[in-house]
Design a protein around this motif. Sequence first.
Motif, mmCIF file in Angstrom:
data_model
loop_
_atom_site.group_PDB
_atom_site.id
_atom_site.type_symbol
_atom_site.label_atom_id
_atom_site.label_comp_id
_atom_site.label_asym_id
_atom_site.label_seq_id
_atom_site.Cartn_x
_atom_site.Cartn_y
_atom_site.Cartn_z
ATOM 1 N N ALA A 103 2.177 -43.586 9.935
ATOM 2 C CA ALA A 103 1.325 -42.660 9.193
ATOM 3 C C ALA A 103 1.361 -41.273 9.821
ATOM 4 C CB ALA A 103 -0.109 -43.188 9.150
ATOM 5 N N MET A 104 1.422 -41.209 11.149
ATOM 6 C CA MET A 104 1.524 -39.914 11.821
ATOM 7 C C MET A 104 2.825 -39.209 11.461
ATOM 8 S SD MET A 104 -0.033 -40.565 15.620
ATOM 9 C CE MET A 104 -1.814 -40.760 15.878
ATOM 10 N N LEU A 105 3.913 -39.984 11.363
ATOM 11 C CA LEU A 105 5.191 -39.391 10.957
ATOM 12 C C LEU A 105 5.100 -38.818 9.550
ATOM 13 C CD1 LEU A 105 7.787 -42.011 12.278
ATOM 14 C CD2 LEU A 105 7.372 -39.710 13.174
ATOM 15 N N ASN A 106 4.511 -39.568 8.634
ATOM 16 C CA ASN A 106 4.361 -39.097 7.260
ATOM 17 C C ASN A 106 3.474 -37.855 7.210
ATOM 18 O OD1 ASN A 106 4.681 -39.419 4.337
ATOM 19 N ND2 ASN A 106 2.504 -39.923 4.352
ATOM 20 N N GLY A 107 2.386 -37.885 7.980
ATOM 21 C CA GLY A 107 1.505 -36.724 8.025
ATOM 22 C C GLY A 107 2.212 -35.500 8.576
ATOM 23 N N ALA A 108 3.045 -35.703 9.596
ATOM 24 C CA ALA A 108 3.775 -34.580 10.182
ATOM 25 C C ALA A 108 4.736 -33.967 9.165
ATOM 26 C CB ALA A 108 4.547 -35.050 11.415
ATOM 27 N N ALA A 109 5.388 -34.806 8.358
ATOM 28 C CA ALA A 109 6.324 -34.295 7.352
ATOM 29 C C ALA A 109 5.600 -33.437 6.315
ATOM 30 C CB ALA A 109 7.049 -35.455 6.684
ATOM 31 N N GLU A 110 4.452 -33.921 5.834
ATOM 32 C CA GLU A 110 3.708 -33.152 4.824
ATOM 33 C C GLU A 110 3.118 -31.882 5.427
ATOM 34 O OE1 GLU A 110 3.643 -33.477 1.740
ATOM 35 O OE2 GLU A 110 4.331 -35.522 1.356
ATOM 36 N N LEU A 111 2.676 -31.954 6.679
ATOM 37 C CA LEU A 111 2.137 -30.755 7.322
ATOM 38 C C LEU A 111 3.234 -29.719 7.525
ATOM 39 C CD1 LEU A 111 -0.304 -29.359 8.605
ATOM 40 C CD2 LEU A 111 0.362 -30.409 10.784
ATOM 41 N N GLU A 112 4.420 -30.160 7.915
ATOM 42 C CA GLU A 112 5.540 -29.227 8.073
ATOM 43 C C GLU A 112 5.861 -28.546 6.741
ATOM 44 O OE1 GLU A 112 8.875 -27.070 9.408
ATOM 45 O OE2 GLU A 112 7.067 -27.868 10.381
ATOM 46 N N ALA A 113 5.844 -29.319 5.657
ATOM 47 C CA ALA A 113 6.099 -28.724 4.342
ATOM 48 C C ALA A 113 5.046 -27.670 4.015
ATOM 49 C CB ALA A 113 6.117 -29.815 3.275
ATOM 50 N N TYR A 114 3.796 -27.954 4.357
ATOM 51 C CA TYR A 114 2.724 -26.988 4.100
ATOM 52 C C TYR A 114 2.887 -25.751 4.975
ATOM 53 C CZ TYR A 114 -1.960 -24.972 3.806
ATOM 54 O OH TYR A 114 -3.018 -24.122 3.641
ATOM 55 N N LEU A 115 3.247 -25.950 6.238
ATOM 56 C CA LEU A 115 3.447 -24.805 7.128
ATOM 57 C C LEU A 115 4.555 -23.888 6.611
ATOM 58 C CD1 LEU A 115 3.144 -26.529 10.631
ATOM 59 C CD2 LEU A 115 1.604 -24.798 9.681
ATOM 60 N N ARG A 116 5.622 -24.485 6.091
ATOM 61 C CA ARG A 116 6.714 -23.670 5.547
ATOM 62 C C ARG A 116 6.229 -22.842 4.358
ATOM 63 N NH1 ARG A 116 11.891 -24.850 7.216
ATOM 64 N NH2 ARG A 116 12.104 -26.678 8.575
ATOM 65 N N LEU A 117 5.389 -23.445 3.517
ATOM 66 C CA LEU A 117 4.862 -22.703 2.374
ATOM 67 C C LEU A 117 3.936 -21.575 2.815
ATOM 68 C CD1 LEU A 117 4.035 -25.409 -0.337
ATOM 69 C CD2 LEU A 117 5.769 -23.601 -0.436
ATOM 70 N N THR A 118 3.119 -21.831 3.817
ATOM 71 C CA THR A 118 2.208 -20.784 4.295
ATOM 72 C C THR A 118 2.999 -19.629 4.897
ATOM 73 O OG1 THR A 118 1.900 -21.863 6.446
ATOM 74 C CG2 THR A 118 0.325 -22.415 4.705
ATOM 75 N N GLN A 119 4.069 -19.946 5.607
ATOM 76 C CA GLN A 119 4.903 -18.884 6.193
ATOM 77 C C GLN A 119 5.610 -18.098 5.103
ATOM 78 O OE1 GLN A 119 7.321 -21.207 8.827
ATOM 79 N NE2 GLN A 119 5.703 -21.432 10.351
ATOM 80 N N ALA A 120 6.109 -18.800 4.095
ATOM 81 C CA ALA A 120 6.782 -18.110 2.998
ATOM 82 C C ALA A 120 5.788 -17.233 2.237
ATOM 83 C CB ALA A 120 7.421 -19.124 2.043
ATOM 84 N N ALA A 121 4.572 -17.725 2.050
ATOM 85 C CA ALA A 121 3.557 -16.946 1.349
ATOM 86 C C ALA A 121 3.204 -15.689 2.128
ATOM 87 C CB ALA A 121 2.314 -17.802 1.121
ATOM 88 N N ALA A 122 3.140 -15.823 3.452
ATOM 89 C CA ALA A 122 2.814 -14.660 4.280
ATOM 90 C C ALA A 122 3.879 -13.586 4.163
ATOM 91 C CB ALA A 122 2.660 -15.086 5.736
ATOM 92 N N VAL A 123 5.142 -13.987 4.075
ATOM 93 C CA VAL A 123 6.234 -13.018 3.924
ATOM 94 C C VAL A 123 6.186 -12.383 2.526
ATOM 95 C CG1 VAL A 123 8.740 -12.775 3.768
ATOM 96 C CG2 VAL A 123 7.714 -14.178 5.581
ATOM 97 N N THR A 124 5.918 -13.202 1.514
ATOM 98 C CA THR A 124 5.904 -12.713 0.145
ATOM 99 C C THR A 124 4.773 -11.741 -0.098
ATOM 100 O OG1 THR A 124 6.872 -14.778 -0.641
ATOM 101 C CG2 THR A 124 5.761 -13.401 -2.274
ATOM 102 N N TYR A 125 3.591 -12.085 0.518
ATOM 103 C CA TYR A 125 2.424 -11.268 0.220
ATOM 104 C C TYR A 125 2.290 -10.081 1.177
ATOM 105 C CZ TYR A 125 1.222 -15.540 -2.301
ATOM 106 O OH TYR A 125 1.215 -16.643 -3.125
#
Length: 243
Positions: free
Chosen positions: A221-243
């Motif tokens: 479950a920790m592995l699965n959580g880490a994968a989804e959190l990484e996906a979210y972190l990538r989106l937050t970083q992309a949003a920061a660059v876009t905005y």
Amino acid sequence: MARNPQNVERLRPVDLARAHGLSTQAVRNYEEAGILPPADRTAHGYRTYLPLHAAALRAFLALLPGHGHPTAASIMRAVNRGATDEAFRHIDESHVQLLDDRRTLHAVEEALRDLEPAPASEPGGIFVGPLADRLGIRPATLRKWERAGLVRPHRDPRTGYRVYDDAAVRDARLVHQLRRGGHLLEQIAPLITQVRAAGGLEPLEGALADWHRRLSGRARAMLNGAAELEAYLRLTQAAAVTY
């Protein structure tokens, strides 16, 4: 507030809720708790969410099984305010706890393999407060286990305080681990009796196997959580660059 200058897809609270089998109130509660970033509002004050919010919700729900609600919420709140190092610290602490649980289970198995009848109480030992602190429980919990016959401290002849010798500490650690595994006191009692009588591992094999399954389940479950959190972190970083 999450900005949307490029007019990407907007989502209603019900859209997020339905996708994950939640109520719309739960989605609003998660936002208010800082688990989701703040939502945009329509001219009439209605919340609207972006795919970024959906990713945050997926990450939180994926983190829950491995880390538990308080830690998963702390991770998401830290990420949402840009404190990623703090989020990683919470994750590290969960992994440390999992490793500690594995070590405790291994210690229980090793102790039970060569278990002999508990020796007679000897002078010395540990008092209720320090033992409770070591186990991460309240002293009242140890006293409850004592009333149930699961732990047998003796009394200091001078002070009358409870004193836990090596055998009592062993029983307390075993009860603690069994309780964390979801076993009821009524289920633990015969196991403790068997341990004290040095009757062997047979009655405990099912419990030990269940602990291993639970620990492996948390690790995955920790592995699965880490994968989804990484996906979210990538989106937050992309949003920061876009905005």
